[in-house]
Design a protein around this motif. Structure first.
Motif, PDB file in Angstrom:
ATOM      1  N   ALA A  42       0.832  -1.203   0.000  1.00 13.74           N
ATOM      2  CA  ALA A  42       0.000   0.000   0.000  1.00 13.74           C
ATOM      3  C   ALA A  42       0.867   1.253   0.000  1.00 13.74           C
ATOM      4  O   ALA A  42       0.575   2.229  -0.684  1.00 13.74           O
ATOM      5  N   LYS A  43       1.953   1.208   0.765  1.00 13.98           N
ATOM      6  CA  LYS A  43       2.873   2.356   0.809  1.00 13.98           C
ATOM      7  C   LYS A  43       3.554   2.530  -0.548  1.00 13.98           C
ATOM      8  O   LYS A  43       3.673   3.651  -1.052  1.00 13.98           O
ATOM      9  N   ASP A  44       3.992   1.428  -1.143  1.00 12.31           N
ATOM     10  CA  ASP A  44       4.633   1.496  -2.456  1.00 12.31           C
ATOM     11  C   ASP A  44       3.686   2.078  -3.502  1.00 12.31           C
ATOM     12  O   ASP A  44       4.085   2.920  -4.310  1.00 12.31           O
ATOM     13  N   ALA A  45       2.445   1.653  -3.479  1.00 10.75           N
ATOM     14  CA  ALA A  45       1.459   2.152  -4.436  1.00 10.75           C
ATOM     15  C   ALA A  45       1.189   3.638  -4.220  1.00 10.75           C
ATOM     16  O   ALA A  45       1.069   4.405  -5.173  1.00 10.75           O
ATOM     17  N   SER A  46       1.134   4.043  -2.960  1.00 17.82           N
ATOM     18  CA  SER A  46       0.889   5.445  -2.640  1.00 17.82           C
ATOM     19  C   SER A  46       2.050   6.318  -3.123  1.00 17.82           C
ATOM     20  O   SER A  46       1.834   7.386  -3.698  1.00 17.82           O
ATOM     21  N   ILE A  47       3.271   5.864  -2.913  1.00 19.63           N
ATOM     22  CA  ILE A  47       4.445   6.619  -3.350  1.00 19.63           C
ATOM     23  C   ILE A  47       4.494   6.683  -4.867  1.00 19.63           C
ATOM     24  O   ILE A  47       4.776   7.739  -5.451  1.00 19.63           O
ATOM     25  N   LYS A  48       4.202   5.573  -5.529  1.00 19.52           N
ATOM     26  CA  LYS A  48       4.207   5.546  -6.988  1.00 19.52           C
ATOM     27  C   LYS A  48       3.168   6.512  -7.554  1.00 19.52           C
ATOM     28  O   LYS A  48       3.444   7.252  -8.502  1.00 19.52           O
TER      29      LYS A  48
END
Length: 88
Positions: A42-48
């Motif tokens: 979820a964090k990776d998707a948010s940063i992307k």
């Protein structure tokens, strides 16, 4: 030739910190609706998404609507997208 290499090095040195700052800003914004930090995928998707790397929806996918304007789902959506893209 030496001047080109120096100019390129200077240009790259200015662009790297801007990326790092942007990455840090996006990591700081990766919080849930209740303000708690998010982790993992979820964090990776948010940063992307924050960095602008998120894929934009396909135009054919946006056009996959029924006659009354409601979005299509399942096999009907897949067939509509395939027809729109030219049967790839």
């Amino acid at each position: 030739m030496k001047k080109i290499i120096i100019a390129l090095g200077i240009a790259l040195s200015f662009s790297a910190p801007a990326f790092a700052l942007s990455q840090a800003d996006c990591e700081a914004k990766a919080v849930s609706k209740d303000g708690k930090p998010i982790y993992g995928a979820a964090k990776d998707a948010s940063i992307k998404k924050c960095m602008g790397g998120a894929e934009k929806p396909n135009d054919c996918e946006a056009k996959a609507l029924s006659k009354d304007g409601k979005p299509l789902y399942g096999a009907a959506k897949a067939a509509s997208i395939k027809k729109c893209e030219g049967g790839k």
